[in-house]
Design a protein around this motif. Sequence first.
Motif, PDB file in Angstrom:
ATOM      1  N   CYS A  27      32.597  31.845  47.579  1.00 22.42           N
ATOM      2  CA  CYS A  27      33.362  32.505  48.640  1.00 22.42           C
ATOM      3  C   CYS A  27      32.396  33.340  49.469  1.00 22.42           C
ATOM      4  CB  CYS A  27      34.452  33.402  48.052  1.00 22.42           C
ATOM      5  SG  CYS A  27      35.581  34.075  49.314  1.00 22.42           S
ATOM      6  N   ASN A  28      32.702  33.479  50.747  1.00 14.89           N
ATOM      7  CA  ASN A  28      31.887  34.285  51.641  1.00 14.89           C
ATOM      8  C   ASN A  28      32.404  35.723  51.744  1.00 14.89           C
ATOM      9  OD1 ASN A  28      34.142  33.034  52.912  1.00 14.89           O
ATOM     10  ND2 ASN A  28      33.392  33.700  54.890  1.00 14.89           N
ATOM     11  N   MET A  29      33.423  36.069  50.983  1.00  6.89           N
ATOM     12  CA  MET A  29      33.943  37.435  50.936  1.00  6.89           C
ATOM     13  C   MET A  29      33.788  37.993  49.532  1.00  6.89           C
ATOM     14  SD  MET A  29      37.390  37.188  53.298  1.00  6.89           S
ATOM     15  CE  MET A  29      37.293  36.581  54.985  1.00  6.89           C
ATOM     16  N   ARG A  30      33.907  39.316  49.429  1.00  8.45           N
ATOM     17  CA  ARG A  30      33.782  40.000  48.143  1.00  8.45           C
ATOM     18  C   ARG A  30      34.903  41.022  47.990  1.00  8.45           C
ATOM     19  NH1 ARG A  30      31.195  36.230  47.587  1.00  8.45           N
ATOM     20  NH2 ARG A  30      29.068  35.970  46.793  1.00  8.45           N
ATOM     21  N   CYS A  31      36.129  40.565  48.158  1.00  5.49           N
ATOM     22  CA  CYS A  31      37.294  41.448  48.070  1.00  5.49           C
ATOM     23  C   CYS A  31      37.360  42.068  46.674  1.00  5.49           C
ATOM     24  CB  CYS A  31      38.573  40.668  48.345  1.00  5.49           C
ATOM     25  SG  CYS A  31      38.525  39.713  49.885  1.00  5.49           S
ATOM     26  N   PRO A  32      37.417  43.388  46.550  1.00  4.55           N
ATOM     27  CA  PRO A  32      37.404  44.012  45.228  1.00  4.55           C
ATOM     28  C   PRO A  32      38.612  43.653  44.372  1.00  4.55           C
ATOM     29  CG  PRO A  32      37.867  45.631  46.945  1.00  4.55           C
ATOM     30  CD  PRO A  32      37.440  44.377  47.638  1.00  4.55           C
ATOM     31  N   PHE A  33      39.720  43.265  45.010  1.00  7.16           N
ATOM     32  CA  PHE A  33      40.932  42.920  44.267  1.00  7.16           C
ATOM     33  C   PHE A  33      41.011  41.433  43.932  1.00  7.16           C
ATOM     34  CE2 PHE A  33      41.664  42.965  48.799  1.00  7.16           C
ATOM     35  CZ  PHE A  33      42.263  41.748  49.045  1.00  7.16           C
ATOM     36  N   CYS A  34      39.966  40.657  44.266  1.00  7.02           N
ATOM     37  CA  CYS A  34      39.966  39.234  43.948  1.00  7.02           C
ATOM     38  C   CYS A  34      40.128  39.030  42.454  1.00  7.02           C
ATOM     39  CB  CYS A  34      38.661  38.594  44.423  1.00  7.02           C
ATOM     40  SG  CYS A  34      38.538  36.840  44.018  1.00  7.02           S
ATOM     41  N   HIS A  35      41.068  38.170  42.071  1.00  3.98           N
ATOM     42  CA  HIS A  35      41.368  37.969  40.647  1.00  3.98           C
ATOM     43  C   HIS A  35      40.620  36.766  40.075  1.00  3.98           C
ATOM     44  CE1 HIS A  35      44.272  35.459  42.838  1.00  3.98           C
ATOM     45  NE2 HIS A  35      44.250  34.667  41.788  1.00  3.98           N
ATOM     46  N   ASN A  36      39.752  36.146  40.899  1.00  4.86           N
ATOM     47  CA  ASN A  36      38.952  35.012  40.422  1.00  4.86           C
ATOM     48  C   ASN A  36      37.467  35.328  40.553  1.00  4.86           C
ATOM     49  OD1 ASN A  36      41.072  33.290  39.715  1.00  4.86           O
ATOM     50  ND2 ASN A  36      41.282  32.519  41.795  1.00  4.86           N
ATOM     51  N   ALA A  37      37.058  36.463  40.024  1.00  2.00           N
ATOM     52  CA  ALA A  37      35.688  36.929  40.206  1.00  2.00           C
ATOM     53  C   ALA A  37      34.666  35.912  39.719  1.00  2.00           C
ATOM     54  CB  ALA A  37      35.491  38.261  39.477  1.00  2.00           C
ATOM     55  N   GLU A  38      34.940  35.274  38.610  1.00  2.00           N
ATOM     56  CA  GLU A  38      33.983  34.321  38.061  1.00  2.00           C
ATOM     57  C   GLU A  38      33.743  33.160  39.025  1.00  2.00           C
ATOM     58  OE1 GLU A  38      33.238  31.577  34.063  1.00  2.00           O
ATOM     59  OE2 GLU A  38      34.957  32.923  34.164  1.00  2.00           O
ATOM     60  N   LEU A  39      34.791  32.700  39.688  1.00  2.00           N
ATOM     61  CA  LEU A  39      34.641  31.612  40.647  1.00  2.00           C
ATOM     62  C   LEU A  39      33.836  32.056  41.863  1.00  2.00           C
ATOM     63  CD1 LEU A  39      38.204  30.014  40.699  1.00  2.00           C
ATOM     64  CD2 LEU A  39      36.165  29.132  39.569  1.00  2.00           C
TER      65      LEU A  39
END
Length: 231
Positions: A27-39
């Motif tokens: 992903c080109n974003m780093r949203c802190p609330f992203c629930h798929n951090a590993e991906l």
Amino acid sequence: MQISGLQSLTLLDFPGKVACTVFTAGCNMRCPFCHNAELVLSPDAPAAMREDEFFAFLRKRQGVLDGVCVTGGEPLLQNGLIDFLLKVKEYGFTTKLDTNGFLTERLRQTVESGAVDYVAMDIKNDPSRYAETVGVPDFPMEPIFSSVQYLMTCGVDYEFRTTVVRELHRAGNLTAIAEWLRGAKRYFLQGFRDSGELLGTGLHPYSPQEMRDLLARVQAVLPQAELRGVD
């Protein structure tokens, strides 16, 4: 296309459809609330399954599933996405794409190829807080504006959605989003939930009643707005 995960059955990810969900990495974003951090953080991790294995799975689900949702990460980063979606449609399934909307030209190519039946675009926040919310300093808004305008006029079925986080979203931010999206076909406020694999820390949801109150504020501008993932 690299398949990094598969949810074999979902009643939530594709509105009105019984579907499966394919996950892609990167992903080109780093949203802190992203629930798929590993991906997001491991785009070069080995694939979870080969395409031929996925289509063998799909053949067995003909007559059981209606559709296939492709999510991420950001699927539009994937080479071969259009060919993958077109092959899914050849098997008789409808297709849904989840996207952050940054890659406008790839979004346009995917829609105009006829490969996708439904697009869900994340609206991370109102423009004044977008860079903070996506975790990218000096984030350029022009691609986001372009993708919103494209989806609202191109004819493909679509929705916009915002995952609402207490530390990032206030009523004024959501009202500003509603003004921005005025006239949109569908807009959802989604309840934030900590999956245990977030990119950030110290984030919290609003209570269900608070979410209903926020929705009322949004509906004053965008009456078709709804809640999703809120008890």
